[in-house]
Design a protein around this motif. Structure first.
Motif, PDB file in Angstrom:
ATOM      1  N   THR A   1     -64.329   5.153  24.953  1.00  0.00           N
ATOM      2  CA  THR A   1     -64.869   4.882  23.620  1.00  0.00           C
ATOM      3  C   THR A   1     -66.055   5.800  23.325  1.00  0.00           C
ATOM      4  OG1 THR A   1     -64.135   2.578  23.635  1.00  0.00           O
ATOM      5  CG2 THR A   1     -65.937   3.132  22.154  1.00  0.00           C
ATOM      6  N   SER A   2     -66.822   6.113  24.354  1.00  0.00           N
ATOM      7  CA  SER A   2     -67.983   6.977  24.159  1.00  0.00           C
ATOM      8  C   SER A   2     -67.719   8.426  24.566  1.00  0.00           C
ATOM      9  CB  SER A   2     -69.164   6.452  24.980  1.00  0.00           C
ATOM     10  OG  SER A   2     -68.821   6.370  26.356  1.00  0.00           O
ATOM     11  N   ALA A   3     -66.463   8.705  25.020  1.00  0.00           N
ATOM     12  CA  ALA A   3     -66.134  10.074  25.436  1.00  0.00           C
ATOM     13  C   ALA A   3     -65.503  10.833  24.279  1.00  0.00           C
ATOM     14  CB  ALA A   3     -65.159  10.034  26.618  1.00  0.00           C
ATOM     15  N   PRO A   4     -65.903  12.069  24.043  1.00  0.00           N
ATOM     16  CA  PRO A   4     -65.295  12.839  22.956  1.00  0.00           C
ATOM     17  C   PRO A   4     -63.854  13.211  23.294  1.00  0.00           C
ATOM     18  CG  PRO A   4     -66.768  14.230  24.252  1.00  0.00           C
ATOM     19  CD  PRO A   4     -66.932  12.824  24.766  1.00  0.00           C
ATOM     20  N   ALA A   5     -62.981  13.145  22.273  1.00  0.00           N
ATOM     21  CA  ALA A   5     -61.579  13.534  22.456  1.00  0.00           C
ATOM     22  C   ALA A   5     -61.482  15.039  22.272  1.00  0.00           C
ATOM     23  CB  ALA A   5     -60.696  12.778  21.467  1.00  0.00           C
ATOM     24  N   THR A   6     -61.816  15.755  23.334  1.00  0.00           N
ATOM     25  CA  THR A   6     -61.961  17.201  23.222  1.00  0.00           C
ATOM     26  C   THR A   6     -60.699  17.975  23.604  1.00  0.00           C
ATOM     27  OG1 THR A   6     -62.852  17.246  25.470  1.00  0.00           O
ATOM     28  CG2 THR A   6     -64.436  17.085  23.665  1.00  0.00           C
ATOM     29  N   LEU A   7     -59.768  17.326  24.267  1.00  0.00           N
ATOM     30  CA  LEU A   7     -58.587  18.028  24.776  1.00  0.00           C
ATOM     31  C   LEU A   7     -57.447  17.917  23.769  1.00  0.00           C
ATOM     32  CD1 LEU A   7     -57.555  19.577  27.240  1.00  0.00           C
ATOM     33  CD2 LEU A   7     -56.866  17.388  28.237  1.00  0.00           C
ATOM     34  N   ALA A   8     -56.894  19.054  23.383  1.00  0.00           N
ATOM     35  CA  ALA A   8     -55.793  19.052  22.416  1.00  0.00           C
ATOM     36  C   ALA A   8     -54.476  18.743  23.108  1.00  0.00           C
ATOM     37  CB  ALA A   8     -55.709  20.407  21.718  1.00  0.00           C
ATOM     38  N   LEU A   9     -53.707  17.856  22.516  1.00  0.00           N
ATOM     39  CA  LEU A   9     -52.402  17.503  23.070  1.00  0.00           C
ATOM     40  C   LEU A   9     -51.530  18.743  23.224  1.00  0.00           C
ATOM     41  CD1 LEU A   9     -50.424  15.233  23.929  1.00  0.00           C
ATOM     42  CD2 LEU A   9     -49.779  15.011  21.512  1.00  0.00           C
ATOM     43  N   ALA A  10     -51.620  19.676  22.290  1.00  0.00           N
ATOM     44  CA  ALA A  10     -50.799  20.883  22.328  1.00  0.00           C
ATOM     45  C   ALA A  10     -51.133  21.789  23.512  1.00  0.00           C
ATOM     46  CB  ALA A  10     -50.967  21.666  21.025  1.00  0.00           C
ATOM     47  N   ASP A  11     -52.298  21.585  24.129  1.00  0.00           N
ATOM     48  CA  ASP A  11     -52.728  22.455  25.226  1.00  0.00           C
ATOM     49  C   ASP A  11     -52.347  21.934  26.596  1.00  0.00           C
ATOM     50  OD1 ASP A  11     -53.831  24.206  23.425  1.00  0.00           O
ATOM     51  OD2 ASP A  11     -55.856  23.361  23.575  1.00  0.00           O
ATOM     52  N   VAL A  12     -51.768  20.729  26.669  1.00  0.00           N
ATOM     53  CA  VAL A  12     -51.437  20.151  27.970  1.00  0.00           C
ATOM     54  C   VAL A  12     -49.922  20.058  28.135  1.00  0.00           C
ATOM     55  CG1 VAL A  12     -53.556  18.793  27.885  1.00  0.00           C
ATOM     56  CG2 VAL A  12     -51.386  17.716  27.254  1.00  0.00           C
ATOM     57  N   GLU A  13     -49.494  19.947  29.375  1.00  0.00           N
ATOM     58  CA  GLU A  13     -48.105  19.633  29.688  1.00  0.00           C
ATOM     59  C   GLU A  13     -48.041  18.163  30.060  1.00  0.00           C
ATOM     60  OE1 GLU A  13     -44.729  20.533  33.134  1.00  0.00           O
ATOM     61  OE2 GLU A  13     -46.536  21.762  33.025  1.00  0.00           O
ATOM     62  N   LEU A  14     -47.348  17.372  29.260  1.00  0.00           N
ATOM     63  CA  LEU A  14     -47.284  15.946  29.539  1.00  0.00           C
ATOM     64  C   LEU A  14     -46.518  15.668  30.828  1.00  0.00           C
ATOM     65  CD1 LEU A  14     -46.660  14.332  26.032  1.00  0.00           C
ATOM     66  CD2 LEU A  14     -48.765  14.270  27.387  1.00  0.00           C
ATOM     67  N   LEU A  15     -46.940  14.627  31.525  1.00  0.00           N
ATOM     68  CA  LEU A  15     -46.254  14.080  32.685  1.00  0.00           C
ATOM     69  C   LEU A  15     -45.764  12.684  32.325  1.00  0.00           C
ATOM     70  CD1 LEU A  15     -48.921  15.055  35.387  1.00  0.00           C
ATOM     71  CD2 LEU A  15     -46.825  16.300  34.816  1.00  0.00           C
ATOM     72  N   PRO A  16     -44.834  12.115  33.082  1.00  0.00           N
ATOM     73  CA  PRO A  16     -44.499  10.713  32.836  1.00  0.00           C
ATOM     74  C   PRO A  16     -45.771   9.862  32.913  1.00  0.00           C
ATOM     75  CG  PRO A  16     -42.935  11.676  34.377  1.00  0.00           C
ATOM     76  CD  PRO A  16     -44.042  12.687  34.186  1.00  0.00           C
ATOM     77  N   PRO A  17     -45.905   8.848  32.063  1.00  0.00           N
ATOM     78  CA  PRO A  17     -47.126   8.030  32.095  1.00  0.00           C
ATOM     79  C   PRO A  17     -47.422   7.470  33.482  1.00  0.00           C
ATOM     80  CG  PRO A  17     -45.792   7.465  30.189  1.00  0.00           C
ATOM     81  CD  PRO A  17     -44.974   8.404  31.012  1.00  0.00           C
ATOM     82  N   LEU A  18     -46.364   7.156  34.211  1.00  0.00           N
ATOM     83  CA  LEU A  18     -46.490   6.761  35.610  1.00  0.00           C
ATOM     84  C   LEU A  18     -45.523   7.630  36.407  1.00  0.00           C
ATOM     85  CD1 LEU A  18     -46.591   2.916  35.179  1.00  0.00           C
ATOM     86  CD2 LEU A  18     -48.365   4.233  36.296  1.00  0.00           C
ATOM     87  N   ALA A  19     -46.050   8.622  37.082  1.00  0.00           N
ATOM     88  CA  ALA A  19     -45.191   9.478  37.891  1.00  0.00           C
ATOM     89  C   ALA A  19     -44.920   8.861  39.260  1.00  0.00           C
ATOM     90  CB  ALA A  19     -45.846  10.848  38.064  1.00  0.00           C
ATOM     91  N   ASN A  20     -45.679   7.807  39.606  1.00  0.00           N
ATOM     92  CA  ASN A  20     -45.573   7.210  40.937  1.00  0.00           C
ATOM     93  C   ASN A  20     -45.392   5.693  40.882  1.00  0.00           C
ATOM     94  OD1 ASN A  20     -48.114   6.770  39.860  1.00  0.00           O
ATOM     95  ND2 ASN A  20     -49.218   7.091  41.765  1.00  0.00           N
ATOM     96  N   PRO A  21     -44.447   5.201  40.079  1.00  0.00           N
ATOM     97  CA  PRO A  21     -44.239   3.745  40.061  1.00  0.00           C
ATOM     98  C   PRO A  21     -43.766   3.250  41.421  1.00  0.00           C
ATOM     99  CG  PRO A  21     -42.438   4.852  38.964  1.00  0.00           C
ATOM    100  CD  PRO A  21     -43.456   5.908  39.252  1.00  0.00           C
ATOM    101  N   ARG A  22     -44.139   2.047  41.750  1.00  0.00           N
ATOM    102  CA  ARG A  22     -43.669   1.490  43.019  1.00  0.00           C
ATOM    103  C   ARG A  22     -42.171   1.184  42.952  1.00  0.00           C
ATOM    104  NH1 ARG A  22     -48.962  -0.406  42.695  1.00  0.00           N
ATOM    105  NH2 ARG A  22     -50.166  -0.014  44.594  1.00  0.00           N
ATOM    106  N   LYS A  23     -41.748   0.576  41.868  1.00  0.00           N
ATOM    107  CA  LYS A  23     -40.337   0.248  41.683  1.00  0.00           C
ATOM    108  C   LYS A  23     -39.944   0.586  40.242  1.00  0.00           C
ATOM    109  CE  LYS A  23     -40.590  -3.940  44.636  1.00  0.00           C
ATOM    110  NZ  LYS A  23     -41.985  -4.417  44.507  1.00  0.00           N
ATOM    111  N   ILE A  24     -38.710   1.019  40.069  1.00  0.00           N
ATOM    112  CA  ILE A  24     -38.149   1.204  38.732  1.00  0.00           C
ATOM    113  C   ILE A  24     -36.881   0.369  38.647  1.00  0.00           C
ATOM    114  CG2 ILE A  24     -37.302   2.820  37.008  1.00  0.00           C
ATOM    115  CD1 ILE A  24     -38.692   5.056  38.593  1.00  0.00           C
ATOM    116  N   PHE A  25     -36.939  -0.683  37.869  1.00  0.00           N
ATOM    117  CA  PHE A  25     -35.782  -1.539  37.629  1.00  0.00           C
ATOM    118  C   PHE A  25     -35.130  -1.146  36.305  1.00  0.00           C
ATOM    119  CE2 PHE A  25     -38.952  -4.150  39.868  1.00  0.00           C
ATOM    120  CZ  PHE A  25     -38.231  -4.575  40.976  1.00  0.00           C
ATOM    121  N   CYS A  26     -33.824  -1.219  36.248  1.00  0.00           N
ATOM    122  CA  CYS A  26     -33.101  -0.986  35.004  1.00  0.00           C
ATOM    123  C   CYS A  26     -32.174  -2.173  34.753  1.00  0.00           C
ATOM    124  CB  CYS A  26     -32.274   0.293  35.076  1.00  0.00           C
ATOM    125  SG  CYS A  26     -33.241   1.785  35.413  1.00  0.00           S
TER     126      CYS A  26
END
Length: 283
Positions: free
Chosen positions: A53-78
């Motif tokens: 909330t007090s940190a500036p949003a300085t990083l542009a989304l266009a400048d990063v390579e997105l990763l899965p929100p959780l690249a290391n889940p313990r379990k993946i159920f489908c």
């Protein structure tokens, strides 16, 4: 919050997405909570919100390579066969319990990453747009009445499936775990952002044409039922992921069948959650 994980200048990081900018936590917070799963493990979502909330949003989304929100889940159920429209097109009988199978974490990719076409192994590569649920509070034998309190948040998911390998036997695992076939993202939207997830609508598009569309209220086995059922046979943990099933309209059940091929673009959009977009590539 909308939490994103990313790669930037050779380093993995995460932060809170606001528009097209990312607010990342500071060094002290990252040392204690190096990734989103550790935030969930530590019950630190409120702390993260306070920090950014007090940190500036300085990083542009266009400048990063997105990763899965959780690249290391313990379990993946489908969950399979969890919309009546999909049950009807597969001509399967109604079930008393949810059909559960698992994915492996190394099959996951992020928004914008290539969906990996199974070159030389199959031409029956199909899309399955789904809602993914991420567990924030673990437990066993969770009552249905308490289940929603165990959800940290939601994301879009494409359970891309190699259909002929899925049908080698009555076990679906091979067709659901080819590398680079589980698209997940773009962000983990925390549960407090969504007043009623059943009012959201899931849409899957292939090259811009709508293939699947259904409200999440059409789920046969609801989120509380799924969470309660899973927790009766295995403990759920923070960072576990549940892909909750796909509506009717999959390519395999169309006349004639319509499978993904290299160069195709597939989008999974869920109102209030986001848009997951990937292009199929032969790698």
């Amino acid at each position: 919050m909308k939490l994103v994980a990313y790669q930037y200048e050779g380093k993995a990081g995460y932060g809170v997405l606001s528009g097209d900018r990312i607010a990342a936590p500071g060094k002290d917070f990252l040392e204690r909570y190096p990734d989103i799963r550790s935030v969930l493990d530590g019950g630190a979502l409120p702390k993260l919100q306070e920090v950014v909330t007090s940190a500036p949003a300085t990083l542009a989304l266009a400048d990063v390579e997105l990763l899965p929100p959780l690249a290391n889940p313990r379990k993946i159920f489908c969950v399979g066969l969890n919309y009546k429209s999909h049950v009807a097109e597969t001509k399967r009988p109604d079930a008393e319990h949810p059909a559960i199978f698992v994915r492996f974490a190394d099959s996951l990719i992020a928004d914008g990453a290539p969906l990996r076409y199974p070159s030389g192994k199959s031409e029956k590569f199909d899309f399955e747009g789904e809602l993914a649920v991420v567990i924030g509070k673990g437990g066993s034998d969770i009552a249905e009445a308490d289940a929603m309190a165990h959800i940290a948040g939601y994301a879009c998911f494409n359970d891309a499936t190699v259909r002929d390998w899925q049908r080698h036997t009555h076990q679906w695992t091979p067709g659901k775990n080819f590398p680079g076939t589980g698209a997940f993202g773009p962000a983990l939207v925390t549960a407090d952002e969504i007043a009623d997830i059943t009012q959201s609508v899931l849409t899957t598009r292939l090259n811009g044409a709508v293939m699947q569309q259904a409200p999440l209220s059409d789920l046969i086995f609801t989120l509380p039922v799924i969470i309660s059922y899973l927790s009766t046979f295995t403990p759920l943990s923070p960072g576990d992921v549940i892909a909750t099933g796909t509506p009717g309209g999959v390519g395999d059940r169309r006349e004639p069948p319509l499978y993904m091929k290299p160069g195709d673009t597939v989008e999974v959009e869920i109102s209030g959650i986001g848009l997951l977009k990937n292009t199929v590539k032969a790698l």
